[in-house]
Write a protein that holds these residues in place. Structure first.
Motif, PDB file in Angstrom:
ATOM      1  N   UNK A   3       0.856  -1.195   0.000  1.00 53.47           N
ATOM      2  CA  UNK A   3       0.000   0.000   0.000  1.00 53.47           C
ATOM      3  C   UNK A   3       0.885   1.234   0.000  1.00 53.47           C
ATOM      4  N   UNK A   4       0.442   2.260  -0.741  1.00 54.95           N
ATOM      5  CA  UNK A   4       1.243   3.472  -0.891  1.00 54.95           C
ATOM      6  C   UNK A   4       0.378   4.703  -0.610  1.00 54.95           C
ATOM      7  N   UNK A   5       0.428   5.219   0.592  1.00 58.65           N
ATOM      8  CA  UNK A   5      -0.234   6.478   0.932  1.00 58.65           C
ATOM      9  C   UNK A   5      -1.718   6.507   0.638  1.00 58.65           C
ATOM     10  N   UNK A   6      -2.462   5.523   1.157  1.00 56.47           N
ATOM     11  CA  UNK A   6      -3.899   5.409   0.889  1.00 56.47           C
ATOM     12  C   UNK A   6      -4.679   6.436   1.706  1.00 56.47           C
ATOM     13  N   UNK A   7      -5.562   7.174   1.017  1.00 57.92           N
ATOM     14  CA  UNK A   7      -6.540   8.051   1.664  1.00 57.92           C
ATOM     15  C   UNK A   7      -7.933   7.605   1.203  1.00 57.92           C
ATOM     16  N   UNK A   8      -8.828   7.419   2.204  1.00 50.10           N
ATOM     17  CA  UNK A   8     -10.102   6.772   1.876  1.00 50.10           C
ATOM     18  C   UNK A   8     -11.136   7.169   2.922  1.00 50.10           C
ATOM     19  N   UNK A   9     -12.398   7.342   2.486  1.00 55.08           N
ATOM     20  CA  UNK A   9     -13.511   7.599   3.404  1.00 55.08           C
ATOM     21  C   UNK A   9     -14.684   6.684   3.072  1.00 55.08           C
ATOM     22  N   UNK A  10     -15.277   6.144   4.127  1.00 53.42           N
ATOM     23  CA  UNK A  10     -16.490   5.334   4.020  1.00 53.42           C
ATOM     24  C   UNK A  10     -17.576   5.984   4.853  1.00 53.42           C
ATOM     25  N   UNK A  11     -18.728   6.275   4.238  1.00 51.80           N
ATOM     26  CA  UNK A  11     -19.813   6.949   4.928  1.00 51.80           C
ATOM     27  C   UNK A  11     -20.803   5.939   5.510  1.00 51.80           C
ATOM     28  N   UNK A  12     -21.432   6.307   6.622  1.00 47.50           N
ATOM     29  CA  UNK A  12     -22.481   5.467   7.197  1.00 47.50           C
ATOM     30  C   UNK A  12     -23.626   5.340   6.199  1.00 47.50           C
ATOM     31  N   UNK A  13     -24.180   4.138   6.091  1.00 47.58           N
ATOM     32  CA  UNK A  13     -25.283   3.912   5.168  1.00 47.58           C
ATOM     33  C   UNK A  13     -24.873   3.904   3.713  1.00 47.58           C
ATOM     34  N   UNK A  14     -23.575   3.757   3.440  1.00 48.00           N
ATOM     35  CA  UNK A  14     -23.059   3.766   2.070  1.00 48.00           C
ATOM     36  C   UNK A  14     -22.544   2.387   1.681  1.00 48.00           C
ATOM     37  N   UNK A  15     -22.788   1.993   0.432  1.00 47.71           N
ATOM     38  CA  UNK A  15     -22.114   0.842  -0.153  1.00 47.71           C
ATOM     39  C   UNK A  15     -20.992   1.402  -1.025  1.00 47.71           C
ATOM     40  N   UNK A  16     -19.761   1.108  -0.635  1.00 47.94           N
ATOM     41  CA  UNK A  16     -18.591   1.657  -1.329  1.00 47.94           C
ATOM     42  C   UNK A  16     -17.872   0.519  -2.029  1.00 47.94           C
ATOM     43  N   UNK A  17     -17.932   0.506  -3.362  1.00 49.84           N
ATOM     44  CA  UNK A  17     -17.254  -0.528  -4.128  1.00 49.84           C
ATOM     45  C   UNK A  17     -15.751  -0.313  -4.141  1.00 49.84           C
ATOM     46  N   UNK A  18     -14.997  -1.413  -4.048  1.00 44.11           N
ATOM     47  CA  UNK A  18     -13.537  -1.355  -4.105  1.00 44.11           C
ATOM     48  C   UNK A  18     -13.088  -2.398  -5.116  1.00 44.11           C
ATOM     49  N   UNK A  19     -12.458  -1.933  -6.202  1.00 43.16           N
ATOM     50  CA  UNK A  19     -12.074  -2.842  -7.270  1.00 43.16           C
ATOM     51  C   UNK A  19     -10.603  -2.667  -7.605  1.00 43.16           C
ATOM     52  N   UNK A  20     -10.048  -3.694  -8.226  1.00 39.84           N
ATOM     53  CA  UNK A  20      -8.649  -3.668  -8.633  1.00 39.84           C
ATOM     54  C   UNK A  20      -8.217  -5.059  -9.026  1.00 39.84           C
ATOM     55  N   UNK A  21      -7.179  -5.152  -9.835  1.00 38.61           N
ATOM     56  CA  UNK A  21      -6.649  -6.452 -10.239  1.00 38.61           C
ATOM     57  C   UNK A  21      -6.042  -7.161  -9.032  1.00 38.61           C
ATOM     58  N   UNK A  22      -5.851  -8.500  -9.159  1.00 34.18           N
ATOM     59  CA  UNK A  22      -5.151  -9.226  -8.104  1.00 34.18           C
ATOM     60  C   UNK A  22      -3.778  -8.610  -7.895  1.00 34.18           C
ATOM     61  N   UNK A  23      -3.410  -8.384  -6.629  1.00 30.60           N
ATOM     62  CA  UNK A  23      -2.141  -7.758  -6.319  1.00 30.60           C
ATOM     63  C   UNK A  23      -2.214  -6.251  -6.228  1.00 30.60           C
ATOM     64  N   UNK A  24      -3.424  -5.674  -6.394  1.00 27.10           N
ATOM     65  CA  UNK A  24      -3.555  -4.214  -6.338  1.00 27.10           C
ATOM     66  C   UNK A  24      -3.447  -3.678  -4.919  1.00 27.10           C
ATOM     67  N   UNK A  25      -3.673  -4.544  -3.910  1.00 21.13           N
ATOM     68  CA  UNK A  25      -3.588  -4.118  -2.515  1.00 21.13           C
ATOM     69  C   UNK A  25      -4.901  -4.178  -1.766  1.00 21.13           C
ATOM     70  N   UNK A  26      -5.974  -4.644  -2.409  1.00 16.81           N
ATOM     71  CA  UNK A  26      -7.291  -4.672  -1.766  1.00 16.81           C
ATOM     72  C   UNK A  26      -7.287  -5.533  -0.504  1.00 16.81           C
TER      73      UNK A  26
END
Length: 528
Positions: free
Chosen positions: A44-67
């Motif tokens: 992981x490289x300097x991740x900035x991220x927000x998840x809101x209450x009552x939100x469905x937040x999709x997270x996508x990326x190729x294998x090895x992306x860091x998910x």
């Protein structure tokens, strides 16, 4: 059938059996400048991220992306090197993973954590068993399980052995376990991968109800259509970076793929116009008591035969019967034109040149603590041995050739299988059996939890093998995948064969119409 499949076909109850949360668009999770490295890898490289209450937040990326590293950090299984994470405005501590549960975070991982020897009920309350006066309150457990099962549309016996369930129902028990803990944040890593279309629809309804109750959800999937359908916002990760976040309405499938893969291009696969007239395998009147009945079909040299059906249709059981993993299977088999007894053991089937790459690659396909090279050689050690001693030079040479054939980096042959991405693990499962040079390859969900690039590499490898004359039987819950890559498609419902379609005539719509016509007739007749 002893196990009923997911869903009753009835609407979910109005009363939601979890507490209502006050969302008001508050920030459930805030991540600031988080980085993480492992020996030789900047995950992981300097991740900035927000998840809101009552939100469905999709997270996508190729294998090895860091998910996976990212969500393991949120759930307390990994500690960041730099940066900070806040949950509901309070700093997240990493002294004990149980603190994350106390902070209101529950995770459903791609790889199942069901304990097969325990009951369904015990698995559902694993780690959070209700008690009274320091004694397990079993009645409360049963009451809560029944309440949540009704709400989720499940029909799974609570006292059944969890190991006897299908992978789809095991996944739903994992989800029920997370829901029953009544958390504010739910992380879902490939929750629909083992599910069929109907079961996915039930899960989509559940996600909607959780969102309405104020639960914040991180939803990870390689199915970009469902990510766009379910998510309010979608973030894309690539090579350890969070490259972009947009509202779902401002993404398309094509722009997601472009953001995920960068400069990597996906080349569409091609379908065979015909297979050889040489029939490798002919199955007549295949039956497995209580699960499969009356299947008859052939498999030709160089053909990919797809098997399509909903979860519980009997697709996996058919593969297991052919592979000799179901001793009670009945039927007739002709192999390369010669009538032969039905295989009663896996060893007997392998001896004929029939091998199975199972759905659960971690528990049934690989030895995770061994190196990639060791796993590739597992199915045919005598081929690289001189008497009782393994020839290391021959092993390396053979392993390198297999790796290149499958698009697996030969430099990772010494890495433990446990530390590989899902796509690379699946390549090892295929490579292990290719080392045996089988005549027939049975594939059960070969691309489950694998990104677009790895899927393409795997199907290119499968098509190359079929071009060389190998017969392949493919089972996948992704009907589009079956239609795209199969030369013919055998359609199943309720353990029975409905039709066999030519690959050029097979469409997802036609397959579903055939399946649901059978389901509708069964429902009208009161068949469960």
């Amino acid at each position: 059938m002893s196990e009923q499949v997911i869903g009753s076909g009835t609407a979910a109850p109005r009363n939601i059996p979890i507490r209502k949360r006050d969302s008001n668009s508050t920030v459930a999770i805030r991540v600031r400048n988080v980085s993480k490295s492992f020996p030789g890898v900047q995950a992981l490289r300097g991740i900035n991220f927000e998840l809101l209450s009552g939100e469905v937040h999709g997270l996508v990326g190729a294998n090895g992306a860091g998910k996976s590293t990212f969500i393991r950090m949120l759930s307390g299984a990994s500690v960041p090197d730099t940066g900070e994470i806040e949950v509901q405005g309070s700093p997240l501590l990493f002294d004990d993973p149980r603190l994350q549960s106390g902070a209101g975070i529950a995770a459903i991982y791609q790889e199942l954590t069901i304990i097969p020897e325990m009951s369904v009920l015990s698995n559902a309350f694993l780690g959070k068993v209700p008690s009274r006066f320091f004694v397990t309150d079993k009645r409360r457990m049963e009451r809560r399980f029944a309440e949540l099962s009704e709400w989720m549309g499940l029909k799974i016996p609570p006292h059944a052995n969890a190991g006897s369930l299908s992978v789809a129902n095991q996944q739903m028990i994992e989800i029920l376990r997370a829901v029953q803990t009544d958390q504010n944040v739910l992380i879902m890593d490939e929750p629909t991968a083992p599910l069929g279309p109907y079961e996915r629809a039930r899960l989509y309804e559940l996600i909607g109800r959780l969102k309405e109750s104020g639960v914040a959800i991180i939803f990870i999937s390689h199915d970009l259509d469902e990510v766009l359908q379910l998510s309010d916002r979608v973030s894309v990760m690539r090579e350890g970076l969070l490259v972009e976040t947009r509202t779902a309405a401002n993404w398309t499938k094509d722009t997601l793929v472009q953001a995920m893969l960068g400069d990597v291009q996906i080349v569409p696969g091609s379908k065979r116009t015909h297979a050889s007239d040489q029939e490798l395998l002919h199955v007549s009147n295949l039956a497995l008591p209580g699960r499969v009945s009356g299947l008859s079909f052939g498999l030709h040299e160089g053909e990919i035969l797809g098997i399509a059906g909903l979860v519980g249709a009997g697709r996996t059981e058919v593969l297991r019967c052919i592979a000799g993993a179901e001793p009670s299977a009945q039927g007739s088999m002709r192999f390369v034109g010669v009538d032969c007894p039905w295989p009663r053991t896996i060893r007997e089937a392998i001896g004929r040149g029939i091998v199975l790459a199972p759905e659960d690659r971690k528990r049934q396909g690989l030895v995770l603590s061994r190196s990639s090279l060791s796993n590739l050689m597992l199915a045919d050690l005598p081929a690289v041995a001189v008497g009782p001693v393994i020839d290391r030079s021959k092993t390396r040479e053979r392993g390198t050739a297999l790796a290149r054939q499958l698009g697996f980096n030969p430099e990772r042959l010494d890495a433990e299988a446990l530390n590989l991405s899902g796509g690379n693990q699946q390549k090892l499962v295929l490579g292990k059996w290719l080392n045996r040079k089988p005549r027939i390859l049975l594939l059960d969900e070969p691309t489950r939890g694998i990104d677009l690039g790895a899927k393409q590499e795997i199907f290119q490898a499968i098509r190359r093998l079929s071009d060389q004359g190998m017969g392949v039987i493919l089972v996948s819950s992704d009907l589009e995948e079956v239609v795209e890559h199969s030369d013919r498609v055998l359609v199943m419902a309720r353990g029975r064969q409905i039709d066999i379609l030519d690959g050029h005539d097979a469409t997802v719509e036609r397959i579903l119409n055939l399946i649901f016509a059978v389901e509708s007739r069964a429902s009208d007749a009161g068949v469960s």
